[in-house]
Scaffold this active site. Sequence first.
Site, PDB file in Angstrom:
ATOM      1  N   ASP A  16      54.611  13.911   7.363  1.00 48.48           N
ATOM      2  CA  ASP A  16      53.891  12.907   8.163  1.00 48.48           C
ATOM      3  C   ASP A  16      52.803  13.588   9.006  1.00 48.48           C
ATOM      4  OD1 ASP A  16      55.958  10.802   7.490  1.00 48.48           O
ATOM      5  OD2 ASP A  16      57.192  12.253   8.570  1.00 48.48           O
ATOM      6  N   GLY A  28      57.921  16.716  -1.296  1.00 40.70           N
ATOM      7  CA  GLY A  28      57.320  15.708  -0.418  1.00 40.70           C
ATOM      8  C   GLY A  28      55.976  15.211  -0.909  1.00 40.70           C
ATOM      9  N   GLU A  29      54.989  15.346  -0.064  1.00 37.98           N
ATOM     10  CA  GLU A  29      53.676  14.778  -0.385  1.00 37.98           C
ATOM     11  C   GLU A  29      52.544  15.790  -0.246  1.00 37.98           C
ATOM     12  OE1 GLU A  29      52.964  10.803   0.935  1.00 37.98           O
ATOM     13  OE2 GLU A  29      50.829  11.143   1.213  1.00 37.98           O
ATOM     14  N   ASP A  30      52.431  16.393   0.921  1.00 41.27           N
ATOM     15  CA  ASP A  30      51.245  17.224   1.151  1.00 41.27           C
ATOM     16  C   ASP A  30      51.315  18.551   0.379  1.00 41.27           C
ATOM     17  OD1 ASP A  30      48.699  17.515   2.539  1.00 41.27           O
ATOM     18  OD2 ASP A  30      49.669  19.151   3.606  1.00 41.27           O
TER      19      ASP A  30
END
Length: 377
Positions: A17, A272-274
């Site tokens: 996040d 995850g994402e990043d």
Amino acid sequence: MKASWDIFCTVVDNYGDIGVTWRLARQLVAEHQCVVRLWVDDLRAFEHLCPEVDVNASQQWQQGVEVCHWSAEWQSTAAADVVIAAFACQLPTAYMDAMTAREKPPLWINLDYLSAEEWIVGCHGLPSVKYKHVQKYFFFPGFQAGTGGLLREAGLLERRRQFQQDPQAQRDFLQGLGVAPAAGAQLISLFAYENAGLAGWLDVMAADSTPTHLLVPEGRILGDVARWLGVDGLSAGAVLVRDALTVQVLPFVRQDDYDRLLWCCDFNAVRGEDSFVRAQWAGRPLLWHIYQQEEDVHLDKLDAFLALYTEGLSPPAKEALEGLWRAWNAGDKMPEHWLATQKHWPELTAHAEAWCLEQALQADLAVTLVQFYRNWI
Ligand code: TRH
């Protein structure tokens, strides 16, 4: 006049996040001359990515971004021209009232999670809910045309290419982390959640005829690594050898250094994402540990990404890669799938670079956000 942006981030868990919002905030300042406030509820998580952060400051400047602690007691403030609620976080009511009090309401965006699923193309940019007369919009990062694209700083691939073509720069960087891989060793980075499949993967790397140097930043997977090594605990600096496998624990480094680490490695396990996106910009084969969601909805996301990513691979290479990714996310059967993947190494390596270049043809997320704002004015 420069547009003002407020980006709101609640740290649900881990670092994705804050990782995404911090990256976006910096890029909006550096490349689009925006005035950006980043509201973060957990400065300690942020400190991992940006060690300069003063965790006790309610307001501070970092790299041109005004970083504000989003505390439970909200101090009233005027709303910005563009308001980004990252990952559907709930804005303070007093702030939403400040949005309605503006003469011209702000552009209010919900920046969603990254997904390769087809439906996001249809939903990207659509109106969402309203607060009084202020309209919120969906904004979806993505891999396909018609989405918001991916975070990618200007000149990133050029910097990456120069670094990868400069063995001395790579040696210097690794040396700074205390890493000195044996000649001919394949270098692998490992950033993942707890994973029952790890032991099988480490077994097969240890038994290989080619040496492997595995770099593990401090984090959630360390418990599994320690168990496999038969040690009580592990911390940054530890280097342990088991047959052909050297395991080295690294400190958690700032985001730019994490990029360099990915650029140095022959293969990157990310999550995850990043970090998942950064590994794609590294142009090297990767393994994604997707963030688990209820009712296994993450598996649809995994399949959607694999369907896109494996386009253009030969059928056996596609099968091998899909098998490996599914095995990792199921926490099972890593040895056979790792060995199967090895047979397609040159093809997978060339494909990783081709995928990276293809993705870089799309406008990046900061550009699409700024364009969305310009079109909306
Ligand atoms: O940490 P993550 O698992 O984050 C998340 C969160 O769990 C979030 O709630 C969830 O929704 C999201 O995943 C999908 O993985 P991610 O996204 O890769 O974030 C890690 C960040 O940490 C990323 O910005 C890279 C950075 N990083 C460093 O800066 N230095 C390091 O040494 C390492 C290993 C990572």
